[in-house]
Design a protein around this motif. Structure first.
Motif, PDB file in Angstrom:
ATOM      1  N   ARG A  71       0.825  -1.205   0.000  1.00  0.00           N
ATOM      2  CA  ARG A  71       0.000   0.000   0.000  1.00  0.00           C
ATOM      3  C   ARG A  71       0.864   1.261   0.000  1.00  0.00           C
ATOM      4  N   VAL A  72       1.937   1.261   0.763  1.00  0.00           N
ATOM      5  CA  VAL A  72       2.837   2.415   0.776  1.00  0.00           C
ATOM      6  C   VAL A  72       3.478   2.592  -0.592  1.00  0.00           C
ATOM      7  N   ARG A  73       3.849   1.474  -1.227  1.00  0.00           N
ATOM      8  CA  ARG A  73       4.455   1.556  -2.556  1.00  0.00           C
ATOM      9  C   ARG A  73       3.491   2.190  -3.562  1.00  0.00           C
ATOM     10  N   LYS A  74       2.207   1.925  -3.416  1.00  0.00           N
ATOM     11  CA  LYS A  74       1.212   2.531  -4.308  1.00  0.00           C
ATOM     12  C   LYS A  74       1.249   4.051  -4.202  1.00  0.00           C
ATOM     13  N   VAL A  75       1.369   4.540  -2.967  1.00  0.00           N
ATOM     14  CA  VAL A  75       1.422   5.988  -2.772  1.00  0.00           C
ATOM     15  C   VAL A  75       2.701   6.551  -3.379  1.00  0.00           C
ATOM     16  N   THR A  76       3.827   5.887  -3.131  1.00  0.00           N
ATOM     17  CA  THR A  76       5.102   6.362  -3.684  1.00  0.00           C
ATOM     18  C   THR A  76       5.026   6.473  -5.197  1.00  0.00           C
ATOM     19  N   ARG A  77       4.509   5.433  -5.839  1.00  0.00           N
ATOM     20  CA  ARG A  77       4.434   5.424  -7.306  1.00  0.00           C
ATOM     21  C   ARG A  77       3.427   6.448  -7.824  1.00  0.00           C
ATOM     22  N   LEU A  78       2.392   6.693  -7.065  1.00  0.00           N
ATOM     23  CA  LEU A  78       1.405   7.686  -7.468  1.00  0.00           C
ATOM     24  C   LEU A  78       2.023   9.083  -7.496  1.00  0.00           C
ATOM     25  N   LEU A  79       2.964   9.328  -6.592  1.00  0.00           N
ATOM     26  CA  LEU A  79       3.591  10.647  -6.473  1.00  0.00           C
ATOM     27  C   LEU A  79       4.692  10.886  -7.497  1.00  0.00           C
ATOM     28  N   GLY A  80       5.284   9.811  -8.012  1.00  0.00           N
ATOM     29  CA  GLY A  80       6.475   9.924  -8.838  1.00  0.00           C
ATOM     30  C   GLY A  80       6.345  10.789 -10.076  1.00  0.00           C
ATOM     31  N   PRO A  81       5.350  10.551 -10.942  1.00  0.00           N
ATOM     32  CA  PRO A  81       5.277  11.320 -12.193  1.00  0.00           C
ATOM     33  C   PRO A  81       5.154  12.827 -11.986  1.00  0.00           C
ATOM     34  N   LEU A  82       4.398  13.246 -10.973  1.00  0.00           N
ATOM     35  CA  LEU A  82       4.251  14.682 -10.732  1.00  0.00           C
ATOM     36  C   LEU A  82       5.562  15.284 -10.244  1.00  0.00           C
ATOM     37  N   ARG A  83       6.224  14.590  -9.343  1.00  0.00           N
ATOM     38  CA  ARG A  83       7.506  15.100  -8.849  1.00  0.00           C
ATOM     39  C   ARG A  83       8.524  15.174  -9.986  1.00  0.00           C
ATOM     40  N   ASN A  84       8.531  14.172 -10.848  1.00  0.00           N
ATOM     41  CA  ASN A  84       9.466  14.170 -11.978  1.00  0.00           C
ATOM     42  C   ASN A  84       9.203  15.338 -12.931  1.00  0.00           C
ATOM     43  N   ALA A  85       7.916  15.610 -13.186  1.00  0.00           N
ATOM     44  CA  ALA A  85       7.565  16.737 -14.053  1.00  0.00           C
ATOM     45  C   ALA A  85       8.001  18.059 -13.424  1.00  0.00           C
ATOM     46  N   ASP A  86       7.806  18.192 -12.126  1.00  0.00           N
ATOM     47  CA  ASP A  86       8.252  19.407 -11.428  1.00  0.00           C
ATOM     48  C   ASP A  86       9.758  19.601 -11.566  1.00  0.00           C
ATOM     49  N   GLU A  87      10.506  18.525 -11.374  1.00  0.00           N
ATOM     50  CA  GLU A  87      11.962  18.611 -11.475  1.00  0.00           C
ATOM     51  C   GLU A  87      12.396  18.997 -12.885  1.00  0.00           C
ATOM     52  N   ALA A  88      11.725  18.447 -13.889  1.00  0.00           N
ATOM     53  CA  ALA A  88      12.083  18.757 -15.278  1.00  0.00           C
ATOM     54  C   ALA A  88      11.808  20.219 -15.606  1.00  0.00           C
ATOM     55  N   LEU A 117       1.934  17.982 -18.664  1.00  0.00           N
ATOM     56  CA  LEU A 117       1.931  16.701 -17.959  1.00  0.00           C
ATOM     57  C   LEU A 117       1.704  16.911 -16.471  1.00  0.00           C
ATOM     58  N   ARG A 118       2.300  17.962 -15.933  1.00  0.00           N
ATOM     59  CA  ARG A 118       2.140  18.254 -14.510  1.00  0.00           C
ATOM     60  C   ARG A 118       0.681  18.526 -14.173  1.00  0.00           C
ATOM     61  N   ASN A 119      -0.025  19.243 -15.038  1.00  0.00           N
ATOM     62  CA  ASN A 119      -1.445  19.523 -14.791  1.00  0.00           C
ATOM     63  C   ASN A 119      -2.271  18.241 -14.777  1.00  0.00           C
ATOM     64  N   VAL A 120      -1.960  17.353 -15.713  1.00  0.00           N
ATOM     65  CA  VAL A 120      -2.657  16.058 -15.746  1.00  0.00           C
ATOM     66  C   VAL A 120      -2.365  15.262 -14.476  1.00  0.00           C
ATOM     67  N   GLU A 121      -1.095  15.252 -14.065  1.00  0.00           N
ATOM     68  CA  GLU A 121      -0.700  14.474 -12.894  1.00  0.00           C
ATOM     69  C   GLU A 121      -1.258  15.064 -11.606  1.00  0.00           C
ATOM     70  N   HIS A 122      -1.417  16.374 -11.550  1.00  0.00           N
ATOM     71  CA  HIS A 122      -2.061  16.994 -10.388  1.00  0.00           C
ATOM     72  C   HIS A 122      -3.450  16.406 -10.177  1.00  0.00           C
ATOM     73  N   ARG A 123      -4.216  16.342 -11.246  1.00  0.00           N
ATOM     74  CA  ARG A 123      -5.583  15.816 -11.134  1.00  0.00           C
ATOM     75  C   ARG A 123      -5.569  14.331 -10.787  1.00  0.00           C
ATOM     76  N   ARG A 124      -4.657  13.596 -11.403  1.00  0.00           N
ATOM     77  CA  ARG A 124      -4.571  12.157 -11.137  1.00  0.00           C
ATOM     78  C   ARG A 124      -4.156  11.891  -9.695  1.00  0.00           C
ATOM     79  N   LEU A 125      -3.223  12.693  -9.198  1.00  0.00           N
ATOM     80  CA  LEU A 125      -2.757  12.517  -7.832  1.00  0.00           C
ATOM     81  C   LEU A 125      -3.862  12.795  -6.823  1.00  0.00           C
ATOM     82  N   ALA A 126      -4.562  13.912  -7.015  1.00  0.00           N
ATOM     83  CA  ALA A 126      -5.648  14.253  -6.091  1.00  0.00           C
ATOM     84  C   ALA A 126      -6.692  13.143  -6.043  1.00  0.00           C
TER      85      ALA A 126
END
Length: 296
Positions: A71-88, A117-126
């Protein structure tokens, strides 16, 4: 509750996991409320620390805390794409200031894609964090972690009455032993995959040191932590730059512009690799292991 190096493992482990769990769910609720980049980053790091804690103490539990870890891994993976987009976005914006005008337009294109991509991931994350349900998940974690095997059956691989100090020394030695064989290959500047593997191993080692830091002298721990963090930051920067190189190469940019951008990234990677070499020369991992043993 006061935990000392003599506290039995079956008493110490649930308390230490409870502290990591409280931090994780506090940051989960904050990130869901704000969707702020730093709050998301803090939640991602907290999720990794909690997962490392679960793996560390898993031998004490009949199920190895497998459901909690998943379950924790699910949260970590859910956060990854948005954080990566922010860094880029942050990196390409900073790079555009340093490069000549023809490159800025192309970097603007790359930034635009990552911002979309960040906008899409924001909605997906929420949506994802909401659907996972912090309250229900918290209750499930508390129940699972509160039941270590005090009178273990054969599947439990550790004596629950082992003092936490002895367990910590063995666990940190084991984590370092996993890390050391990865170092020689990572010394090759072109060995990105080897450096990535080492980065992950260093990250696991760092989180274990942090979880068990209450057993160490404050001054000794501060220096140890700073050195491990320097390794992780250096290897992490190289990995991020490798990811950005891939984005540029697949970005459809004019060849002459692509070449300038890739050269600029290569220069930065070279500096990070040089710093990595300095760390290995001045403060090798074997020395860190000795310092950890003395601090415990």
């Amino acid at each position: 509750m006061t935990i000392t190096d003599e506290t039995p493992l079956w008493v110490a482990a649930p308390a230490l996991l409870a502290a990591r769990t409280d931090d994780f769910f506090g940051r989960w609720r904050r990130a869901l409320k704000t969707l702020d980049s730093e709050d998301i980053h803090d939640l991602r790091v907290s999720s990794r620390r909690l997962r490392e804690g679960c793996v560390l103490f898993s031998p004490l539990y009949p199920d190895g805390l497998a459901r909690v870890i998943r379950r924790v891994r699910k949260v970590t993976r859910l956060l990854g794409p948005l954080r990566n987009a922010d860094e880029a976005v942050f990196f390409f914006r900073e790079l555009s200031v340093a490069l000549p005008e023809p490159c800025r337009e192309s970097l603007g294109v790359l930034m635009g894609r990552q911002e979309a991509l960040r906008n899409v991931e924001h909605r997906r994350l929420a949506k994802g964090l909401e659907s996972l349900g912090a309250g229900k998940t918290n209750s499930a974690f508390v129940r699972a972690m509160a039941r270590p095997a005090v009178f273990p059956q054969p599947p439990v691989a550790v004596d629950p009455f082992t003092p936490i100090g002895s367990f910590a020394a063995a666990a940190l030695d084991g984590s370092l032993a996993d890390l050391l064989p990865l170092v020689p290959s990572a010394r090759d500047e072109e060995a990105a995959a080897a450096q990535h593997a080492l980065r992950i191993a260093v990250k696991h080692y760092r989180y274990r040191v942090e979880i068990l830091s209450f057993l160490m002298a404050a001054e000794g721990y501060g220096d140890i932590h700073a050195t491990i963090k320097a390794y992780q930051d250096c290897l992490g920067t190289m990995h991020d730059l490798d990811v950005f190189v891939d984005m540029v190469r697949h970005g459809g940019l004019p060849p002459e512009v692509e070449c300038v951008i890739l050269n600029a990234i290569a220069e930065r990677r070279g500096k990070s690799f040089a710093r990595f070499g300095e760390l290995l020369g001045g403060h090798p991992f074997e020395l860190i292991g000795e310092e950890v043993r003395r601090a415990l």
